[in-house]
Design an enzyme around this catalytic site. Structure first.
Site, mmCIF file in Angstrom:
data_model
loop_
_atom_site.group_PDB
_atom_site.id
_atom_site.type_symbol
_atom_site.label_atom_id
_atom_site.label_comp_id
_atom_site.label_asym_id
_atom_site.label_seq_id
_atom_site.Cartn_x
_atom_site.Cartn_y
_atom_site.Cartn_z
ATOM 1 N N ARG A 47 -17.483 10.678 -13.693
ATOM 2 C CA ARG A 47 -17.765 9.295 -13.309
ATOM 3 C C ARG A 47 -17.385 8.337 -14.436
ATOM 4 O O ARG A 47 -17.024 8.752 -15.534
ATOM 5 C CB ARG A 47 -19.241 9.187 -12.907
ATOM 6 C CG ARG A 47 -19.514 9.912 -11.572
ATOM 7 C CD ARG A 47 -20.984 9.958 -11.262
ATOM 8 N NE ARG A 47 -21.594 8.638 -11.338
ATOM 9 C CZ ARG A 47 -22.892 8.430 -11.581
ATOM 10 N NH1 ARG A 47 -23.718 9.444 -11.795
ATOM 11 N NH2 ARG A 47 -23.359 7.213 -11.632
ATOM 12 N N ARG B 11 -40.325 27.323 -23.029
ATOM 13 C CA ARG B 11 -40.852 28.024 -21.854
ATOM 14 C C ARG B 11 -42.019 28.917 -22.250
ATOM 15 O O ARG B 11 -42.144 29.363 -23.397
ATOM 16 C CB ARG B 11 -39.753 28.836 -21.187
ATOM 17 C CG ARG B 11 -39.138 29.866 -22.093
ATOM 18 C CD ARG B 11 -38.161 30.729 -21.338
ATOM 19 N NE ARG B 11 -37.664 31.762 -22.215
ATOM 20 C CZ ARG B 11 -36.432 31.826 -22.687
ATOM 21 N NH1 ARG B 11 -35.556 30.910 -22.382
ATOM 22 N NH2 ARG B 11 -36.081 32.823 -23.478
ATOM 23 N N GLY C 199 13.571 -12.587 16.469
ATOM 24 C CA GLY C 199 14.453 -13.698 16.797
ATOM 25 C C GLY C 199 15.894 -13.260 16.561
ATOM 26 O O GLY C 199 16.171 -12.494 15.641
ATOM 27 N N ASN D 67 -31.694 11.270 -18.119
ATOM 28 C CA ASN D 67 -31.337 10.027 -18.819
ATOM 29 C C ASN D 67 -32.068 8.819 -18.272
ATOM 30 O O ASN D 67 -31.983 7.746 -18.836
ATOM 31 C CB ASN D 67 -29.819 9.793 -18.754
ATOM 32 C CG ASN D 67 -29.312 9.694 -17.320
ATOM 33 O OD1 ASN D 67 -29.875 10.312 -16.420
ATOM 34 N ND2 ASN D 67 -28.282 8.919 -17.119
ATOM 35 N N ALA E 84 -32.924 29.159 -22.830
ATOM 36 C CA ALA E 84 -32.773 28.894 -21.399
ATOM 37 C C ALA E 84 -34.100 28.452 -20.785
ATOM 38 O O ALA E 84 -35.169 28.896 -21.193
ATOM 39 C CB ALA E 84 -32.271 30.144 -20.692
ATOM 40 N N GLY F 101 -2.224 -16.328 11.247
ATOM 41 C CA GLY F 101 -2.310 -15.668 12.556
ATOM 42 C C GLY F 101 -3.448 -14.665 12.612
ATOM 43 O O GLY F 101 -3.965 -14.210 11.593
ATOM 44 N N SER G 226 -29.133 27.937 -20.297
ATOM 45 C CA SER G 226 -29.075 27.555 -18.892
ATOM 46 C C SER G 226 -30.378 26.938 -18.407
ATOM 47 O O SER G 226 -31.452 27.259 -18.901
ATOM 48 C CB SER G 226 -28.774 28.790 -18.040
ATOM 49 O OG SER G 226 -27.513 29.298 -18.385
ATOM 50 N N ARG H 134 -3.044 -7.664 17.948
ATOM 51 C CA ARG H 134 -2.784 -6.255 18.249
ATOM 52 C C ARG H 134 -3.417 -5.279 17.256
ATOM 53 O O ARG H 134 -3.422 -4.071 17.487
ATOM 54 C CB ARG H 134 -1.267 -6.011 18.340
ATOM 55 C CG ARG H 134 -0.707 -6.427 19.691
ATOM 56 C CD ARG H 134 0.744 -6.040 19.806
ATOM 57 N NE ARG H 134 1.612 -6.979 19.122
ATOM 58 C CZ ARG H 134 2.869 -6.696 18.768
ATOM 59 N NH1 ARG H 134 3.388 -5.518 19.001
ATOM 60 N NH2 ARG H 134 3.611 -7.613 18.164
HETATM 61 C C1 UD1 Z 1 8.681 -14.506 13.651
HETATM 62 C C2 UD1 Z 1 9.953 -15.319 13.867
HETATM 63 C C3 UD1 Z 1 11.045 -14.392 14.392
HETATM 64 C C4 UD1 Z 1 11.284 -13.270 13.422
HETATM 65 C C5 UD1 Z 1 9.969 -12.524 13.115
HETATM 66 C C6 UD1 Z 1 10.201 -11.586 11.986
HETATM 67 C C7 UD1 Z 1 9.216 -17.562 14.483
HETATM 68 C C8 UD1 Z 1 9.037 -18.534 15.591
HETATM 69 N N1 UD1 Z 1 9.669 -16.365 14.815
HETATM 70 O O1 UD1 Z 1 8.264 -14.021 14.911
HETATM 71 O O2 UD1 Z 1 12.251 -15.123 14.584
HETATM 72 O O3 UD1 Z 1 12.236 -12.369 13.944
HETATM 73 O O4 UD1 Z 1 8.944 -13.451 12.724
HETATM 74 O O5 UD1 Z 1 9.047 -10.843 11.693
HETATM 75 O O6 UD1 Z 1 9.004 -17.886 13.335
HETATM 76 N N2 UD1 Z 1 1.632 -17.672 11.592
HETATM 77 C C9 UD1 Z 1 0.845 -18.692 11.149
HETATM 78 N N3 UD1 Z 1 0.517 -19.698 11.983
HETATM 79 C C10 UD1 Z 1 0.974 -19.758 13.252
HETATM 80 C C11 UD1 Z 1 1.792 -18.698 13.706
HETATM 81 C C12 UD1 Z 1 2.118 -17.673 12.856
HETATM 82 O O7 UD1 Z 1 0.411 -18.693 9.988
HETATM 83 O O8 UD1 Z 1 0.637 -20.732 13.952
HETATM 84 C C13 UD1 Z 1 1.971 -16.576 10.676
HETATM 85 C C14 UD1 Z 1 1.444 -15.243 11.146
HETATM 86 O O9 UD1 Z 1 0.155 -15.009 10.613
HETATM 87 C C15 UD1 Z 1 2.467 -14.286 10.602
HETATM 88 C C16 UD1 Z 1 3.747 -15.080 10.543
HETATM 89 O O10 UD1 Z 1 3.368 -16.440 10.613
HETATM 90 O O11 UD1 Z 1 2.143 -13.861 9.279
HETATM 91 C C17 UD1 Z 1 4.710 -14.760 11.669
HETATM 92 O O12 UD1 Z 1 4.109 -15.051 12.910
HETATM 93 P P1 UD1 Z 1 4.288 -14.123 14.170
HETATM 94 O O13 UD1 Z 1 3.533 -14.698 15.296
HETATM 95 O O14 UD1 Z 1 4.020 -12.709 13.796
HETATM 96 O O15 UD1 Z 1 5.852 -14.344 14.446
HETATM 97 P P2 UD1 Z 1 6.806 -13.353 15.196
HETATM 98 O O16 UD1 Z 1 6.599 -13.469 16.650
HETATM 99 O O17 UD1 Z 1 6.735 -12.026 14.576
#
Ligand code: UD1
Ligand code: CA
Length: 452
Positions: A329, A436, A136, A382, A419, A11, A401, A15
């Site tokens: 260092r 010196r 979820g 050095n 010194a 992902g 010094s 945000r």
């Molecule tokens: C997910 C769960 C949700 C749970 C929450 C907990 C699903 C559908 N939902 O929601 O039930 O409560 O996590 O934190 O699984 N990612 C991929 N490829 C994708 C989509 C996501 O690799 O196509 C990865 C993201 O990078 C992330 C993780 O999966 O590390 C979770 O994805 P994210 O979109 O954050 O899921 P949530 O909406 O948080």
């Protein structure tokens, strides 16, 4: 039983508002994904597959842990992501699926999920939350889990459920492959949800067994920099408490940062605003003053590091005093009872027992014997613009010094350098050497006077 991990990290982390993939943002100095991998490695899995997509190159070049990479070129949901990571997974393997943006889950929690999983049972990490917004929700009938519904797909009634899906699942490889082939993307987000496997599994006669973490913060995910900062403080608070429980006085647990490992003896005192990086070891009765950065360093028993020092890959012997405002260092090693004072920089230097470099000096590529006294403003020259050269100073030598010691050069035992000298040749033992010019006092000289 063969255990394999799949970690989702494809992902974008919109945000975070960052050009860097979310899983590379650092908590306690380590990428979020690095935390998940280090914990995962404690389970001794046969393999860890990390599913990457956004910033895949950057993730691959930053992460040092031994993992297999799987590419999810389009982010079509968590279920789709796991499908991309199935390569090499056997039906009989137990697969633990985790998210790369949930860094602090304990290994014991992962293990409890693995223990809950068998041919008939999926282990699912859930917990009760006062505010379940965004997670979820766990659907139960007659006490048994029958599915997971995402926030965006939930009915008003379902939104009232406070048991949430933390996202970590343990499931047999065969079931996983089969269930994932049957999920669709007919939902609010148009994504293939990993969470949809549970309803299908239950219909197939499998059981979904809830496992709970010991602490709520284990399931805290990072979606924004605000959440990252909150989790950082929480984590640092725990690390500070661990130190205190091991006999360390921490002046203010809200003002310490450990970005690596810190081993401590007893009766160590750490004042405010100290940062520890890499692997650091601190002996008994060590005191560290305000605002110190200690990186990859060892400080032996009874030593004091005064305020505002920077130590990097340095070894300080016992009963030493360093600082305030000293910079040690890489390659600085000292014996016991030494003193390195303010505005002193050392590098690649061995300081013998009881020797002192008290003020305003640069000592690099040097070896100092015992009880050497290096006066204020001494520079070891050095570097000739191409090569680095060594300065050797024997026991009991005294450097006056503001001296420049042009390396390579040896100051023998017991020598005294006057010194203000610029030393370009070796200095014999037990002599006074100085370069010196003699002072001249001019008589009958008068200062110029301004004409009005
Ligand atoms: C997910 C769960 C949700 C749970 C929450 C907990 C699903 C559908 N939902 O929601 O039930 O409560 O996590 O934190 O699984 N990612 C991929 N490829 C994708 C989509 C996501 O690799 O196509 C990865 C993201 O990078 C992330 C993780 O999966 O590390 C979770 O994805 P994210 O979109 O954050 O899921 P949530 O909406 O948080
Ligand atoms: Ca998330």
């Amino acid at each position: 039983m063969t255990t394999r991990l799949i970690v989702l990290a494809a992902g974008k982390g919109t945000r975070m508002k960052s050009a860097m993939p979310k899983v590379l943002h650092r908590l306690a100095g380590k990428p979020l994904l690095g935390h998940v991998l280090d914990t995962g490695l404690q389970l001794n899995p046969a393999s860890i597959t990390v599913v990457i997509g956004h910033g895949a190159d950057q993730v691959q070049s930053t992460i040092e842990q031994p993992v297999k990479w799987a590419l999810q070129s389009e982010q079509l949901g968590t279920g789709h992501a796991v499908r991309e990571g199935l390569d090499g997974i056997e039906d009989s393997d137990t697969v633990l699926i985790t998210y790369g943006d949930v860094p602090l889950t304990r290994a014991s929690t992962y293990q409890a999920l693995l223990d809950a999983c068998d041919e008939q049972t999926i282990g699912l990490l859930t917990l009760m939350m006062d505010d379940p917004t965004g997670y979820g929700r766990i659907l139960r009938e007659g006490g048994a889990i029958v599915g997971v519904v995402e926030q965006k797909d939930a009915t008003p009634d379902q939104l009232g459920i406070t048991e949430v899906n933390a996202g970590v699942v343990a499931i047999k490889g065969g079931s996983l492959r089969d269930l994932l082939s049957r999920i669709d993307n007919n939902n609010a987000q148009g994504e293939f949800y990993l969470t949809d496997i549970h309803e299908l599994a239950v219909k197939d006669g499998l059981r979904v067994q809830a496992v709970h973490p010991q602490d709520e913060w284990e399931v805290d995910g990072v979606n924004s920099r605000v959440q990252l900062a909150r989790l950082e403080r929480l984590h640092q608070q725990h690390l500070a408490e661990e130190l205190m429980n091991n006999g360390v006085t921490v002046a203010d647990p809200a003002r310490i940062d450990i970005r690596g490992t810190l081993k401590t003896g007893t009766d160590v005192t750490i004042d405010v605003n100290c940062v520890f990086e890499g692997d650091c070891v601190i002996g008994n009765n060590v005191k560290i003053g305000q605002n110190c950065l200690i990186s990859g360093s060892v400080i032996a028993d009874g030593s004091t590091i005064l305020a505002n020092c920077v130590l990097e890959n340095a070894e300080v012997g016992s009963d030493a005093t360093v600082g305030p405002f000293a910079r040690l260092r890489p390659g600085t090693r000292t014996e016991s009872g030494i003193r390195i004072g303010n505005f002193v920089e050392t590098k690649n230097t061995h300081v013998g027992e009881g020797s002192k470099i008290n003020h305003l000096s640069y000592v690099g590529d040097s070896t100092l014997g015992r009880n050497v006294n290096v006066g204020a403003g001494t520079i070891t020259c050095n570097y000739d613009g191409v090569n680095k050269h060594q300065t050797i100073i024997g026991d009991n030598a005294f450097i006056g010094s503001n001296s420049a010691l042009v390396a390579p050069v040896t100051i023998s035992e017991g020598a005294t350098v006057g010194a203000g000298s610029t030393i370009t040749r070796n200095v014999p033992a037990d002599r006074l050497s100085l370069t010196r010019a003699r002072q001249t006092d001019i008589e009958n000289w008068s200062r110029p006077i301004k004409n009005k």
